[in-house]
Design an enzyme around this catalytic site. Structure first.
Site, PDB file in Angstrom:
ATOM      1  N   ASN A   9       0.870  -1.185   0.000  1.00 24.11           N
ATOM      2  CA  ASN A   9       0.000   0.000   0.000  1.00 24.11           C
ATOM      3  C   ASN A   9       0.901   1.227   0.000  1.00 24.11           C
ATOM      4  O   ASN A   9       1.533   1.532   1.002  1.00 24.11           O
ATOM      5  CB  ASN A   9      -0.889  -0.048   1.250  1.00 24.11           C
ATOM      6  CG  ASN A   9      -1.709   1.208   1.436  1.00 24.11           C
ATOM      7  OD1 ASN A   9      -1.787   2.052   0.537  1.00 24.11           O
ATOM      8  ND2 ASN A   9      -2.323   1.343   2.598  1.00 24.11           N
ATOM      9  N   LYS A  11       0.065   4.314  -0.267  1.00 26.40           N
ATOM     10  CA  LYS A  11      -0.547   5.508   0.342  1.00 26.40           C
ATOM     11  C   LYS A  11      -0.317   6.738  -0.546  1.00 26.40           C
ATOM     12  O   LYS A  11      -0.275   6.609  -1.774  1.00 26.40           O
ATOM     13  CB  LYS A  11      -0.015   5.693   1.774  1.00 26.40           C
ATOM     14  CG  LYS A  11      -0.161   4.402   2.599  1.00 26.40           C
ATOM     15  CD  LYS A  11       0.052   4.557   4.072  1.00 26.40           C
ATOM     16  CE  LYS A  11      -0.181   3.214   4.752  1.00 26.40           C
ATOM     17  NZ  LYS A  11      -0.102   3.286   6.207  1.00 26.40           N
ATOM     18  N   HIS A  96      -9.588   1.045   4.708  1.00 27.91           N
ATOM     19  CA  HIS A  96      -8.325   1.216   5.426  1.00 27.91           C
ATOM     20  C   HIS A  96      -8.543   2.123   6.642  1.00 27.91           C
ATOM     21  O   HIS A  96      -9.327   3.062   6.588  1.00 27.91           O
ATOM     22  CB  HIS A  96      -7.264   1.816   4.494  1.00 27.91           C
ATOM     23  CG  HIS A  96      -5.903   1.782   5.110  1.00 27.91           C
ATOM     24  ND1 HIS A  96      -5.480   2.723   6.025  1.00 27.91           N
ATOM     25  CD2 HIS A  96      -4.879   0.909   4.972  1.00 27.91           C
ATOM     26  CE1 HIS A  96      -4.260   2.424   6.415  1.00 27.91           C
ATOM     27  NE2 HIS A  96      -3.862   1.327   5.799  1.00 27.91           N
ATOM     28  N   GLU A  98      -6.932   4.493   7.856  1.00 28.70           N
ATOM     29  CA  GLU A  98      -6.716   5.933   7.624  1.00 28.70           C
ATOM     30  C   GLU A  98      -7.946   6.558   6.977  1.00 28.70           C
ATOM     31  O   GLU A  98      -8.284   7.705   7.241  1.00 28.70           O
ATOM     32  CB  GLU A  98      -5.443   6.139   6.778  1.00 28.70           C
ATOM     33  CG  GLU A  98      -4.186   5.893   7.612  1.00 28.70           C
ATOM     34  CD  GLU A  98      -2.984   5.401   6.836  1.00 28.70           C
ATOM     35  OE1 GLU A  98      -2.961   5.519   5.601  1.00 28.70           O
ATOM     36  OE2 GLU A  98      -2.057   4.891   7.489  1.00 28.70           O
ATOM     37  N   GLU A 168      -5.597  -5.258  10.267  1.00 26.86           N
ATOM     38  CA  GLU A 168      -4.561  -4.257  10.523  1.00 26.86           C
ATOM     39  C   GLU A 168      -4.857  -3.545  11.832  1.00 26.86           C
ATOM     40  O   GLU A 168      -5.624  -2.565  11.854  1.00 26.86           O
ATOM     41  CB  GLU A 168      -4.525  -3.222   9.393  1.00 26.86           C
ATOM     42  CG  GLU A 168      -4.217  -3.813   8.034  1.00 26.86           C
ATOM     43  CD  GLU A 168      -3.594  -2.775   7.109  1.00 26.86           C
ATOM     44  OE1 GLU A 168      -2.482  -3.019   6.635  1.00 26.86           O
ATOM     45  OE2 GLU A 168      -4.214  -1.722   6.893  1.00 26.86           O
ATOM     46  N   GLY A 174       2.308   1.876  10.831  1.00 30.11           N
ATOM     47  CA  GLY A 174       3.259   2.984  10.746  1.00 30.11           C
ATOM     48  C   GLY A 174       3.944   3.306  12.061  1.00 30.11           C
ATOM     49  O   GLY A 174       4.608   4.331  12.190  1.00 30.11           O
ATOM     50  N   SER A 214       3.227  -2.596  10.242  1.00 31.91           N
ATOM     51  CA  SER A 214       4.672  -2.685  10.450  1.00 31.91           C
ATOM     52  C   SER A 214       5.269  -4.041  10.037  1.00 31.91           C
ATOM     53  O   SER A 214       6.170  -4.555  10.704  1.00 31.91           O
ATOM     54  CB  SER A 214       5.040  -2.345  11.896  1.00 31.91           C
ATOM     55  OG  SER A 214       4.667  -1.013  12.195  1.00 31.91           O
TER      56      SER A 214
HETATM   57  P1  PGA Z   1       2.742  -0.041   7.655  1.00 31.08           P
HETATM   58  O1  PGA Z   1       1.286   0.233   7.018  1.00 31.08           O
HETATM   59  O2  PGA Z   1       3.263  -1.302   7.044  1.00 31.08           O
HETATM   60  O3  PGA Z   1       3.550   1.170   7.283  1.00 31.08           O
HETATM   61  O4  PGA Z   1       2.553  -0.176   9.134  1.00 31.08           O
HETATM   62  C1  PGA Z   1       0.385  -0.808   6.787  1.00 31.08           C
HETATM   63  C2  PGA Z   1      -0.882  -0.282   6.151  1.00 31.08           C
HETATM   64  O5  PGA Z   1      -1.316   0.834   6.502  1.00 31.08           O
HETATM   65  O6  PGA Z   1      -1.471  -0.947   5.277  1.00 31.08           O
END
Ligand code: PGA
Length: 251
Positions: A9, A11, A96, A98, A168, A174, A214
C-alpha cells in the site's frame, strides 16, 4: 490451499515516474516468484502507468480506495470501480483505517464499496482492525467482529469467497510496533470463525486473511508461518523495491 497475497500500500507517496520505476524494479526482483500473489497499490494517478509497466509481470495492481457508487454520476472527487478496472487494477483496498479515521469511512460505506468492487470484477481487500484503546479495553474481537459483520452482511457466500480481508491493528500501522505472531494468529482465527458463521465453513476455509501493521523483511517469515495468516498488507516497507521484494520472499 490458500495462495498467500503480499500487497503493498503506497498511500500518498510517489509521482507517476517514481511509481513506474519502483514497479519496474520490483517486477525484476520477483519475476520468478510463484508461491504468492504480489500486488501493489499506487495512488490513483499512477495506476494506469504502473499497470502498463507491469503488463507482462507477475505483479498486479490495486487501488487504495474505490467509490461506493457503482454507476458513474455527479460525485466530485470519486473514482468508480469500473474506472479503476479500466486503468488496469484488479484489486481495490477498502476500509483502510486511515480512511475510517480521517475521511469518515464507515462499515456501511465499506459494505457498499465491496459490492461496487465485486460488481466491476475487482477483488476487494477489506481492512479491519481495532485501536489501541479498544484493545486495552478488551474489545478487540468485538470491534473487529462488528466491522466484519457490517462490511460483509449483504453478501452471499460466493461473493465473500471473492474478497480478501486484511487485519490491521491501528496501533501497529506505521508505528514500528508489530502484533506478535501469536496475537495476530489469534485474531485471524477469530476472523475466520466469523466468516464460518456468516458464510459457512468451506468459504471461511478458503478466504484469505492478510496481516498488516509494520510488516518488515525481518518479521515477515514468522508472521506468514501462522496457520491463519495468508499474506500481508505492507505500507512503509513496500515503498522500496528491495525491502518489498524481501517480504515477498519471506519463505
Ligand atoms: P505499515 O502500514 O506497514 O507502514 O505499518 C500498513 C498499512 O497501513 O497498510
Amino acid at each position: 490451499m490458500r495462495k498467500p497475497v503480499i500487497a503493498g500500500n503506497w498511500k500518498m507517496y510517489k509521482t507517476i515516474a517514481e511509481a513506474v520505476a519502483t514497479a519496474g524494479a520490483l517486477a525484476r526482483q520477483v519475476a520468478d516468484v510463484s508461491h504468492c500473489e504480489v500486488v501493489i497499490a499506487p495512488p490513483f494517478t499512477a495506476i494506469a502507468a504502473v499497470a502498463e509497466r507491469l503488463r507482462d509481470a507477475n505483479v498486479r495492481v490495486s487501488s487504495q480506495d474505490v467509490a461506493a457508487e457503482a454507476k458513474q454520476g455527479a460525485f466530485t472527487g470519486e473514482v468508480s470501480a469500473e474506472m479503476v478496472l479500466e486503468a488496469g487494477a484488479r484489486y481495490c483496498i477498502v476500509g483502510h483505517s486511515e480512511r475510517r479515521q480521517f475521511y469518515g469511512e464507515t462499515d456501511e460505506s465499506v459494505a457498499r464499496k465491496i459490492v461496487a468492487g465485486l460488481a466491476a470484477g475487482l477483488t476487494p481487500i477489506v481492512c479491519v482492525g481495532e485501536t489501541l484503546a479498544e484493545r486495552d479495553a478488551g474489545e478487540a474481537e468485538t470491534v473487529v467482529g462488528r466491522q466484519l459483520r457490517g462490511a460483509f452482511s449483504g453478501l452471499t457466500a460466493s461473493e465473500v469467497a471473492r474478497t480478501i480481508t486484511a487485519y490491521e491493528p491501528v496501533w501497529a500501522i506505521g508505528t514500528g510496533r508489530t502484533a506478535t505472531p501469536e496475537t495476530a494468529q489469534q485474531m485471524h482465527r477469530f476472523i475466520r470463525g466469523v466468516f464460518a458463521e456468516a458464510a459457512g465453513a468451506e468459504t471461511a476455509d478458503g478466504v484469505r486473511i492478510l496481516y498488516g501493521g509494520s510488516v518488515k523483511p525481518e518479521n515477515a517469515a514468522e508472521l506468514m508461518a501462522q496457520p491463519d495468516i495468508d499474506g500481508g498488507l505492507v505500507g512503509g516497507a513496500s515503498l522500496e523495491a528491495d525491502s518489498f521484494a524481501k517480504i515477498v520472499r519471506y519463505q
